[in-house]
Design an enzyme around this catalytic site. Structure first.
Site, mmCIF file in Angstrom:
data_model
loop_
_atom_site.group_PDB
_atom_site.id
_atom_site.type_symbol
_atom_site.label_atom_id
_atom_site.label_comp_id
_atom_site.label_asym_id
_atom_site.label_seq_id
_atom_site.Cartn_x
_atom_site.Cartn_y
_atom_site.Cartn_z
ATOM 1 N N ARG A 242 0.867 -1.173 0.000
ATOM 2 C CA ARG A 242 0.000 0.000 0.000
ATOM 3 C C ARG A 242 0.900 1.218 0.000
ATOM 4 O O ARG A 242 1.970 1.203 0.621
ATOM 5 C CB ARG A 242 -0.835 0.083 1.282
ATOM 6 C CG ARG A 242 -2.111 -0.723 1.288
ATOM 7 C CD ARG A 242 -3.164 -0.132 0.343
ATOM 8 N NE ARG A 242 -4.414 -0.853 0.427
ATOM 9 C CZ ARG A 242 -4.697 -1.972 -0.242
ATOM 10 N NH1 ARG A 242 -3.833 -2.506 -1.066
ATOM 11 N NH2 ARG A 242 -5.884 -2.549 -0.105
ATOM 12 N N GLU A 271 -2.537 7.928 -3.690
ATOM 13 C CA GLU A 271 -2.900 7.595 -5.067
ATOM 14 C C GLU A 271 -4.362 7.947 -5.324
ATOM 15 O O GLU A 271 -5.163 7.878 -4.399
ATOM 16 C CB GLU A 271 -2.644 6.104 -5.344
ATOM 17 C CG GLU A 271 -3.482 5.160 -4.482
ATOM 18 C CD GLU A 271 -3.079 3.695 -4.645
ATOM 19 O OE1 GLU A 271 -1.896 3.363 -4.672
ATOM 20 O OE2 GLU A 271 -4.017 2.885 -4.742
ATOM 21 N N HIS A 289 -1.898 0.448 -9.315
ATOM 22 C CA HIS A 289 -2.568 -0.412 -8.335
ATOM 23 C C HIS A 289 -3.355 -1.532 -9.032
ATOM 24 O O HIS A 289 -4.574 -1.644 -8.868
ATOM 25 C CB HIS A 289 -3.478 0.427 -7.427
ATOM 26 C CG HIS A 289 -3.791 -0.243 -6.118
ATOM 27 N ND1 HIS A 289 -4.007 0.450 -4.955
ATOM 28 C CD2 HIS A 289 -3.925 -1.555 -5.780
ATOM 29 C CE1 HIS A 289 -4.274 -0.396 -3.965
ATOM 30 N NE2 HIS A 289 -4.226 -1.625 -4.455
HETATM 31 C C1 GLV Z 1 -5.801 -4.583 -3.318
HETATM 32 O O1 GLV Z 1 -5.007 -3.717 -3.158
HETATM 33 C C2 GLV Z 1 -6.367 -5.350 -2.270
HETATM 34 O O2 GLV Z 1 -6.190 -5.023 -1.083
HETATM 35 O O3 GLV Z 1 -7.067 -6.316 -2.574
#
Ligand code: GLV
Length: 329
Positions: A242, A271, A289
């Site tokens: 993250r 982001e 992402h």
């Molecule tokens: C994606 O980032 C998730 O947490 O599934």
């Protein structure tokens, strides 16, 4: 149950038609197939009458949102991470929170490896250079990168995804080391062929450092300027965890100075408004992402979120309940 009596649910982002169709068999569904992210006011307005919502990583589920939803019984986050949700606020209000663990581990691990190769072997920058018309002659001394095979892979965060990343190391004859809050049982270390290190030792030893920890107050800027300063000058740094786990301006400064070889990043603090310093860096591969974004996996996530929601609204325990201590409303 008459159509009017069916529980109302909101699906905040565009999803698979077949998943929506199966939700519509039981629920009165408000969808967002136009896929414009819902601003907080809009999210609150549309969730207010709902008994369940299927949320995504960019939907902030705050105490204020929950207070506006007196009928809400479940937040089914369509992600494994739950840092967009105020979990204690859910629990205090008797609202179940679920996530989508397991179904995305291998796909996310594959993407970590895609970033490792792309960053190490300069796949994106050489592609861009070629398309820009710079390839006039083949060059023996051009585009040297770093080897993945036989290198040392260091994984920080050895949950399911971290372990899937580590297990892949054997295929490239890598030496695999890891750091985790708690050391893994010996059988899991053996399955990953991974040896435990302190965080600092890992940062100083690994050729590839992959960050795969959940985000929360305990991991905010876990990797800051001091930690980045421990990396080898030839290191490749990967973040598929993250934004917020890494101090992005510190990483930009490191890459700009050529203090490490390269970075591969799928997530960014704040982001999609990432640090503009990243954009001019030839030694960084950036993806928006997308680590879990294979069709099959996104479908698996959507189906699991729908199963969680359906179970909760049928009075059953959802398969992936995050706040197991909750007393449901
Ligand atoms: C994606 O980032 C998730 O947490 O599934």
């Amino acid at each position: 149950m008459s159509v009017q009596d069916r529980p109302r649910v909101l699906v905040t982002r565009r999803t698979f038609d077949e998943v929506l169709a199966s939700l519509r068999e039981r629920f009165d569904v408000d969808d967002n197939q136009g896929d414009v992210p819902l601003a907080p006011d809009e999210l609150r307005r549309r969730a207010a009458a709902c008994e369940g919502i299927i949320t995504a990583v960019a939907d902030p589920v705050t105490a204020a949102l929950l207070d506006a939803c007196p009928r809400l019984r479940i937040v089914a986050n369509c992600a494994v991470g739950t840092n967009n949700v105020d979990i204690p606020a859910c629990t205090e209000r008797g609202i179940m929170l679920t996530n989508t663990p397991g179904v995305l581990d291998d796909t996310t691990a594959d993407h970590a490896w895609a970033l490792m190769f792309a960053a190490a072997r300069r796949v994106v920058s050489s592609d861009r250079w070629l398309r820009d018309g710079h390839w006039k002659a083949w060059g023996f001394m051009d585009w040297h990168g770093v080897d993945v095979h036989h290198a040392t892979l260091g994984v920080i965060g050895m949950g399911r995804i971290g372990q899937a990343i580590a297990r892949r190391g054997a295929g490239f004859d890598m030496n695999v080391i890891y750091h985790n809050r708690n050391r893994l049982p010996a059988a899991d270390e053996a399955a990953c062929r991974a040896s435990y290190r302190s965080m600092d030792a890992l940062l100083g030893e690994a050729d590839f450092v992959v960050v795969s920890v959940p985000y929360g107050p305990a991991t905010h800027h876990l990797i800051g300027a001091r930690e980045l300063g421990l990396l080898k000058p030839t290191a490749v740094f990967i973040n598929i965890a993250r934004g917020g786990v890494v101090d992005d301006p510190a990483l930009v400064a490191l890459l700009k100075a050529g203090r490490i070889a390269a970075a591969g990043l799928d997530v960014f603090e704040n982001e999609p408004a990432l640090d503009p310093g990243f954009l001019g860096l030839e030694n960084a591969v950036l993806t928006p992402h997308i680590a879990s974004a294979s069709r099959a996996t996104r479908l698996g996530m959507a189906e699991l979120a729908a199963r969680n929601l359906t179970a909760a609204l049928s009075g059953e325990r959802p398969p992936s309940l995050v706040n197991a201590e909750v007393t449901p409303r």
